[in-house]
Design an enzyme around this catalytic site. Structure first.
Site, mmCIF file in Angstrom:
data_model
loop_
_atom_site.group_PDB
_atom_site.id
_atom_site.type_symbol
_atom_site.label_atom_id
_atom_site.label_comp_id
_atom_site.label_asym_id
_atom_site.label_seq_id
_atom_site.Cartn_x
_atom_site.Cartn_y
_atom_site.Cartn_z
ATOM 1 N N PRO A 89 0.960 -1.159 0.078
ATOM 2 C CA PRO A 89 -0.011 -0.151 0.065
ATOM 3 C C PRO A 89 0.955 1.277 0.000
ATOM 4 O O PRO A 89 0.419 2.387 -0.149
ATOM 5 C CB PRO A 89 -0.800 -0.186 1.267
ATOM 6 C CG PRO A 89 -0.284 -1.296 1.924
ATOM 7 C CD PRO A 89 0.485 -1.983 1.119
ATOM 8 N N GLU A 116 2.196 -7.817 8.028
ATOM 9 C CA GLU A 116 2.059 -6.358 8.154
ATOM 10 C C GLU A 116 3.317 -5.780 7.389
ATOM 11 O O GLU A 116 3.336 -4.491 7.214
ATOM 12 C CB GLU A 116 2.351 -6.005 9.676
ATOM 13 C CG GLU A 116 1.259 -5.712 10.413
ATOM 14 C CD GLU A 116 0.201 -6.911 10.498
ATOM 15 O OE1 GLU A 116 0.889 -8.326 10.251
ATOM 16 O OE2 GLU A 116 -0.820 -6.839 10.444
ATOM 17 N N ARG A 154 -4.359 -8.241 -20.563
ATOM 18 C CA ARG A 154 -5.209 -7.672 -21.615
ATOM 19 C C ARG A 154 -4.742 -6.717 -22.620
ATOM 20 O O ARG A 154 -5.041 -6.678 -23.807
ATOM 21 C CB ARG A 154 -6.585 -7.416 -21.136
ATOM 22 C CG ARG A 154 -6.596 -6.033 -20.516
ATOM 23 C CD ARG A 154 -7.847 -6.023 -19.420
ATOM 24 N NE ARG A 154 -8.981 -6.123 -20.263
ATOM 25 C CZ ARG A 154 -9.413 -5.145 -21.290
ATOM 26 N NH1 ARG A 154 -8.736 -3.996 -21.433
ATOM 27 N NH2 ARG A 154 -10.579 -5.383 -21.860
ATOM 28 N N ASP A 169 -11.190 0.962 -24.010
ATOM 29 C CA ASP A 169 -11.372 1.063 -22.867
ATOM 30 C C ASP A 169 -11.652 2.459 -22.082
ATOM 31 O O ASP A 169 -10.923 3.307 -22.541
ATOM 32 C CB ASP A 169 -10.428 0.384 -22.146
ATOM 33 C CG ASP A 169 -10.298 -1.211 -22.440
ATOM 34 O OD1 ASP A 169 -11.338 -1.583 -23.172
ATOM 35 O OD2 ASP A 169 -9.380 -1.769 -22.203
HETATM 36 N N1 ADE Z 1 -0.792 -5.264 -0.123
HETATM 37 C C1 ADE Z 1 -1.805 -4.808 0.941
HETATM 38 N N2 ADE Z 1 -2.602 -3.836 0.380
HETATM 39 C C2 ADE Z 1 -2.088 -3.486 -0.946
HETATM 40 C C3 ADE Z 1 -2.407 -2.532 -1.900
HETATM 41 N N3 ADE Z 1 -3.443 -1.596 -1.726
HETATM 42 N N4 ADE Z 1 -1.947 -2.461 -3.055
HETATM 43 C C4 ADE Z 1 -0.803 -3.374 -3.142
HETATM 44 N N5 ADE Z 1 -0.424 -4.445 -2.427
HETATM 45 C C5 ADE Z 1 -1.133 -4.276 -1.032
#
Ligand code: ADE
Length: 230
Positions: A89, A116, A154, A169
């Site tokens: 994230p 984590e 794709r 798209d």
């Molecule tokens: N791992 C945990 N959350 C994630 C996300 N939002 N994007 C990519 N990998 C992740």
């Protein structure tokens, strides 16, 4: 293209990779996708791959040893060096432009972590770029890796039956897609717009462009702001 995925849960990929366009793309040799289980590179008989964070705090962190050993094994499976991507994230947000960029690579190496997070030395030592699929936290990188694989494959020439379809798209021109209709002409009192039945291709193209613009203004005005920045 070759895509390697390093993961603790290779079985999670079975269904998505074995259906529809992803399956066909592999069957016809457009893409080769290989899954490698990081746990096979654990140093102990418990197959331990994570540990408590130094400095305290909740959860477990992926240890560098098994990920490095797994990566070094995977890298040797092909002569292409590959673009190394850590799913997290904290990464740069994935979008259609990034999908297009990645679809031009010969090899991607995706590293999906669980728990984590990763020991920081994994990112630094492997020289990996980080990608996030959105501003929310998943239980691991597996679903994110599948999203990226789907969006990238794709776009490979020949992956879709109709060569023209990816360029129509949503997002490919920075706008949402125009409305689509198919048979029947009238469904529950809702009629297909006359223009689409007119046979006038220039007018249809103009109408579609206008519709795409209007929907983007209404539903995703942020995309138009992004266009202005480019
Ligand atoms: N791992 C945990 N959350 C994630 C996300 N939002 N994007 C990519 N990998 C992740």
């Amino acid at each position: 293209m070759r895509i390697d995925v390093l993961t603790l849960f290779p079985q999670m990929f079975e269904s998505p990779l074995n259906h529809s366009i992803l399956k066909r793309a592999q069957d016809v040799g457009l893409v080769q996708i290989a899954l490698t289980d990081i746990r096979d590179f654990a140093a102990d008989s418990f197959r331990k791959v994570d540990d408590k964070p130094y400095g305290g705090g909740p959860g477990m962190v992926m240890m560098p040893g098994p990920v490095f050993d797994c990566f070094e094994h995977v890298q040797k499976l092909s002569s292409e060096k590959g673009r190394v991507i850590l799913l997290t994230p904290q990464g740069q947000r994935f979008d259609q432009a990034k999908a297009l960029e990645l679809s031009a690579e010969n090899r991607l190496i995706l590293i999906a972590g669980k728990y984590e997070g990763f020991d920081e030395r994994i990112r630094i030592g492997l020289g990996a770029e980080q990608i996030s699929i959105g501003d929310y936290v998943l239980n691991g990188g597996e679903l994110a890796a599948m999203v990226i694989i789907d969006a990238v494959v794709r776009l490979l020439p020949g992956a879709l039956g109709d060569e023209d379809s990816p360029k129509d798209d949503s997002f490919s021109d920075g706008l949402l897609e125009y409305p689509q209709y198919t048979r029947p002409e009238v469904f529950r009192d809702m009629k297909v717009p006359d223009i689409l039945l007119s046979g006038d291709h220039a007018k249809i193209a103009e109408w579609r462009k206008q519709q795409a613009l209007e929907r983007t203004k209404k539903w995703r005005p942020d995309l138009l702001k992004d266009c202005d920045k480019k």
